[in-house]
Design a protein around this motif. Structure first.
Motif, PDB file in Angstrom:
ATOM      1  N   TYR A  78      -5.680   4.294  -9.231  1.00 48.66           N
ATOM      2  CA  TYR A  78      -6.668   5.246  -8.503  1.00 48.66           C
ATOM      3  C   TYR A  78      -7.567   5.697  -9.576  1.00 48.66           C
ATOM      4  O   TYR A  78      -7.028   5.808 -10.792  1.00 48.66           O
ATOM      5  CB  TYR A  78      -6.187   6.150  -7.661  1.00 48.66           C
TER       6      TYR A  78
ATOM      7  N   LYS B 185      -7.677   2.163   0.242  1.00 44.82           N
ATOM      8  CA  LYS B 185      -7.280   0.908  -0.614  1.00 44.82           C
ATOM      9  C   LYS B 185      -6.398   0.191   0.191  1.00 44.82           C
ATOM     10  O   LYS B 185      -6.279  -1.096  -0.306  1.00 44.82           O
ATOM     11  CB  LYS B 185      -6.783   1.512  -1.897  1.00 44.82           C
TER      12      LYS B 185
ATOM     13  N   PRO C 162       0.986  -1.237  -0.003  1.00 46.49           N
ATOM     14  CA  PRO C 162       0.014   0.185  -0.064  1.00 46.49           C
ATOM     15  C   PRO C 162       0.945   1.238  -0.095  1.00 46.49           C
ATOM     16  O   PRO C 162       1.991   1.164   0.423  1.00 46.49           O
ATOM     17  CB  PRO C 162      -0.644  -0.036   1.258  1.00 46.49           C
TER      18      PRO C 162
ATOM     19  N   ASP D 203       1.841  -1.266  -8.175  1.00 39.87           N
ATOM     20  CA  ASP D 203       0.922  -1.807  -7.244  1.00 39.87           C
ATOM     21  C   ASP D 203       0.710  -3.231  -6.961  1.00 39.87           C
ATOM     22  O   ASP D 203       1.431  -4.047  -7.894  1.00 39.87           O
ATOM     23  CB  ASP D 203      -0.428  -1.039  -7.711  1.00 39.87           C
TER      24      ASP D 203
ATOM     25  N   ASP E  45      -8.118   8.278  -0.179  1.00 36.63           N
ATOM     26  CA  ASP E  45      -8.334   7.141  -1.457  1.00 36.63           C
ATOM     27  C   ASP E  45      -7.086   6.179  -0.990  1.00 36.63           C
ATOM     28  O   ASP E  45      -7.591   5.172  -1.122  1.00 36.63           O
ATOM     29  CB  ASP E  45      -7.854   8.070  -2.824  1.00 36.63           C
ATOM     30  N   ARG E  46      -5.910   6.832  -0.652  1.00 39.09           N
ATOM     31  CA  ARG E  46      -4.906   5.665  -0.510  1.00 39.09           C
ATOM     32  C   ARG E  46      -5.106   4.656   0.683  1.00 39.09           C
ATOM     33  O   ARG E  46      -4.885   3.856   0.721  1.00 39.09           O
ATOM     34  CB  ARG E  46      -3.463   6.439  -0.471  1.00 39.09           C
TER      35      ARG E  46
ATOM     36  N   PHE F 133      -7.586  -3.470   1.069  1.00 39.97           N
ATOM     37  CA  PHE F 133      -7.549  -4.479  -0.138  1.00 39.97           C
ATOM     38  C   PHE F 133      -6.216  -4.868  -0.489  1.00 39.97           C
ATOM     39  O   PHE F 133      -6.041  -6.038  -0.756  1.00 39.97           O
ATOM     40  CB  PHE F 133      -8.215  -3.767  -1.121  1.00 39.97           C
ATOM     41  N   GLU F 134      -5.247  -4.071  -0.515  1.00 40.03           N
ATOM     42  CA  GLU F 134      -3.782  -4.243  -0.898  1.00 40.03           C
ATOM     43  C   GLU F 134      -3.267  -5.289   0.160  1.00 40.03           C
ATOM     44  O   GLU F 134      -2.617  -5.916  -0.253  1.00 40.03           O
ATOM     45  CB  GLU F 134      -3.178  -2.916  -1.179  1.00 40.03           C
TER      46      GLU F 134
END
Ligand code: ADP
Ligand code: 5GP
Length: 192
Positions: A75, A151, A11, A102, A147-148, A154-155
């Motif tokens: 993103y 996420k 991440p 990613d 946003d980061r 999930f990552e």
């Protein structure tokens, strides 16, 4: 002999760039794979060094021309991709290539190159610490950080798909471990 590939994924804010920059200064015959992106430069980033900065239109043209080894919309409206040509050229010259991509891109590159690639996941101690690091890095607007962080869960679920997981709590320890893992892998005659 052809070069090998070392893939770092995690991440955003986990410390990949910091660890990669440390490794690039060591005597490991490593070069960084400069990705293309449609996001604007951040802080002191320069075109052709950290990224090739493209407009979304230029990025789409390269997708259509089949120039990417892989690309992802990491993103919303923010594309990132690895160009085939520079990577193949470095590998042919016997240079080891290091990737900061990613989690999905990392798994795709590993699948494509198999034993010629080592995939490493950099794990932060917690999502809260990740948020603190992104805030203290001071390069992203609050909505970009949100946003980061959103996420990140999930990552983090991808960690098990990587060859090696390194926890970046104490930076010096994480850098030492990354150096040891890379030297072992790059010195091995038969990969993995
Ligand atoms: P990434 O490339 O994964 O997005 P960075 O390498 O930019 O992450 O690191 C994010 C921020 O966290 C930077 O400001 C960096 O200096 C800091 N950082 C990296 N590792 C650690 C650590 N172990 N402890 C505290 N801060 C760290
Ligand atoms: P940043 O904007 O922080 O530089 O990068 C955001 C995310 O995009 C990170 O997870 C980074 O590893 C990823 N990324 C950078 N380049 C590439 C690439 O070429 N391909 C893919 N799939 N992801 C990339």
């Amino acid at each position: 002999m052809k070069g090998k590939l070392v893939i770092f994924s995690a991440p955003s804010g986990s410390g990949k760039s910091t660890i990669i920059n440390y490794l690039l200064q060591k005597n490991l015959n490593l070069k960084f794979s400069v990705s293309a992106t449609s996001r604007p430069p951040r802080g002191t980033e320069r075109d052709g060094v950290e990224y090739y900065f493209l407009t979304p239109q230029q990025f789409r043209e390269k997708i259509e021309a089949g120039e990417f080894l892989e690309y992802e919309e990491v993103y919303k409206d923010r594309f990132y991709g690895t160009l085939k040509e520079p990577v193949e050229k470095m590998l042919d010259e016997g240079i080891n290539v290091v990737f900061d991509v990613d989690v999905v891109g990392g798994c795709n590159i590993k699948k494509y190159y198999g034993n010629r690639a080592l995939s490493i996941f950099i794990q932060p101690p917690s999502v809260e610490e990740l948020r603190r690091r992104l805030e203290s890095r001071g390069t992203d607007a609050p909505e970009v950080i949100a946003d980061r962080v959103a996420k990140a869960e999930f990552e983090l679920g991808f960690a098990g798909k990587f060859d090696v997981v390194i926890i970046n709590d104490d930076l010096q320890k994480a850098q030492d471990e990354a150096y040891r893992v890379l030297s072992d892998y790059l010195n091995k005659k038969d990969s993995l």
